[in-house]
Design a protein around this motif. Sequence first.
Motif, short mmCIF file in Angstrom:
data_model
loop_
_atom_site.label_atom_id
_atom_site.label_comp_id
_atom_site.label_asym_id
_atom_site.label_seq_id
_atom_site.Cartn_x
_atom_site.Cartn_y
_atom_site.Cartn_z
N LYS A 5 0.82 -1.29 0.15
CA LYS A 5 0.19 -0.13 -0.09
C LYS A 5 0.92 1.21 0.18
O LYS A 5 0.45 2.26 -0.55
CB LYS A 5 -1.11 -0.01 1.10
CG LYS A 5 -2.06 -1.11 1.01
CD LYS A 5 -3.09 -0.99 0.32
CE LYS A 5 -3.90 -2.12 0.53
NZ LYS A 5 -4.37 -2.94 -0.85
N ASP A 6 1.92 1.26 0.67
CA ASP A 6 2.70 2.46 0.78
C ASP A 6 3.56 2.78 -0.65
O ASP A 6 3.66 3.92 -1.10
CB ASP A 6 4.05 2.21 1.71
CG ASP A 6 4.91 0.99 1.42
OD1 ASP A 6 4.44 0.01 1.33
OD2 ASP A 6 6.22 1.28 1.61
N PHE A 32 8.17 5.96 1.63
CA PHE A 32 7.55 4.50 1.55
C PHE A 32 8.17 3.89 2.76
O PHE A 32 8.80 4.37 3.66
CB PHE A 32 8.06 3.90 0.28
CG PHE A 32 9.53 3.32 0.36
CD1 PHE A 32 10.32 2.50 0.79
CD2 PHE A 32 10.15 4.50 -0.48
CE1 PHE A 32 11.64 2.39 0.50
CE2 PHE A 32 11.50 4.65 -0.53
CZ PHE A 32 12.41 3.47 -0.15
N ASP A 33 7.56 2.88 3.17
CA ASP A 33 7.86 2.20 4.41
C ASP A 33 9.21 1.29 4.46
O ASP A 33 9.57 0.89 3.27
CB ASP A 33 6.69 0.94 4.86
CG ASP A 33 5.51 1.69 5.11
OD1 ASP A 33 5.32 2.62 5.73
OD2 ASP A 33 4.59 0.72 5.01
N ASN A 34 10.05 1.38 5.39
CA ASN A 34 11.27 1.07 5.66
C ASN A 34 10.84 -0.69 5.87
O ASN A 34 10.27 -0.96 6.82
CB ASN A 34 11.99 1.26 6.58
CG ASN A 34 13.33 0.64 6.92
OD1 ASN A 34 13.65 -0.17 6.43
ND2 ASN A 34 14.03 1.13 8.04
N ASN A 35 11.43 -1.60 5.09
CA ASN A 35 11.25 -3.11 5.23
C ASN A 35 11.96 -3.72 6.21
O ASN A 35 11.83 -4.91 6.79
CB ASN A 35 11.28 -3.81 3.99
CG ASN A 35 10.09 -3.62 3.07
OD1 ASN A 35 8.92 -3.57 3.53
ND2 ASN A 35 10.10 -3.78 1.82
N PRO A 71 17.50 5.24 8.47
CA PRO A 71 15.93 5.17 8.63
C PRO A 71 15.32 4.60 9.71
O PRO A 71 16.07 3.76 10.44
CB PRO A 71 15.51 4.60 7.23
CG PRO A 71 16.57 3.46 6.83
CD PRO A 71 17.72 4.10 7.48
N ASP A 72 14.07 4.83 10.07
CA ASP A 72 13.36 4.14 10.89
C ASP A 72 12.18 3.63 10.44
O ASP A 72 12.61 2.59 9.51
CB ASP A 72 12.90 5.26 12.29
CG ASP A 72 12.36 4.41 13.39
OD1 ASP A 72 12.33 3.26 13.57
OD2 ASP A 72 11.81 5.03 14.28
N LYS A 73 10.96 4.16 10.53
CA LYS A 73 9.85 3.53 9.79
C LYS A 73 9.61 3.90 8.47
O LYS A 73 9.04 3.15 7.59
CB LYS A 73 8.53 3.89 10.64
CG LYS A 73 8.60 3.17 11.93
CD LYS A 73 7.43 3.28 12.94
CE LYS A 73 7.56 2.58 14.16
NZ LYS A 73 7.80 3.25 15.38
N LYS A 74 10.06 5.13 8.23
CA LYS A 74 9.86 5.64 6.59
C LYS A 74 10.94 5.96 5.91
O LYS A 74 12.02 6.29 6.59
CB LYS A 74 9.02 7.17 6.97
CG LYS A 74 7.53 6.75 7.35
CD LYS A 74 6.67 6.11 6.33
CE LYS A 74 5.35 5.97 6.87
NZ LYS A 74 4.63 5.00 5.99
#
Length: 163
Positions: A5-6, A32-35, A71-74
């Motif tokens: 979705k991101d 976008f999201d950090n995997n 990065p953290d979450k984003k």
Amino acid sequence: MSDRKDVERLTHLGSEKTTYTFEYNPQLLETFDNNHPNRDYFVKFNCPEFTTLCPKTGQPDFATLYISYIPDKKMVESKSLKLYLFSFRNHGGFHEDAVNVILNDLVELMDPRYIEVWGKFTPRGGISIDPYVNYGRPNTKYEEMAEKRLLYHDMYPETIDNR
């Protein structure tokens, strides 16, 4: 196609109708999201075609920007970063201000664990200016890291071959 979705909400990446903005615009930035939020790692962007304008004379200033972050979450999407940096093209600001504005915008966008921006501007009038700024998340090891990297960031300067 991706089922993430991101990734679906990214508007610049893959667009055949890229619009270039010539005035400073932080709204161009997308994430976008950090995997891999469980791991510390650096992401580094080398941006050799950064331009901005002298606020007094209106003449262009050219630089290579180095943007590195943990990065953290984003994470910042690279095409949106390119368009954002391009938006400085007609923006009047001193070198020191430009790197601080970029850092502030990226911290606000991503809330990274750590980030640094280093501008290596080409000389004008026989002098170059290379401002460096960083940020580490307060009350964490990254704040301590930022302090140490700031103190030692240019202890072993690299060979300058672009001037």
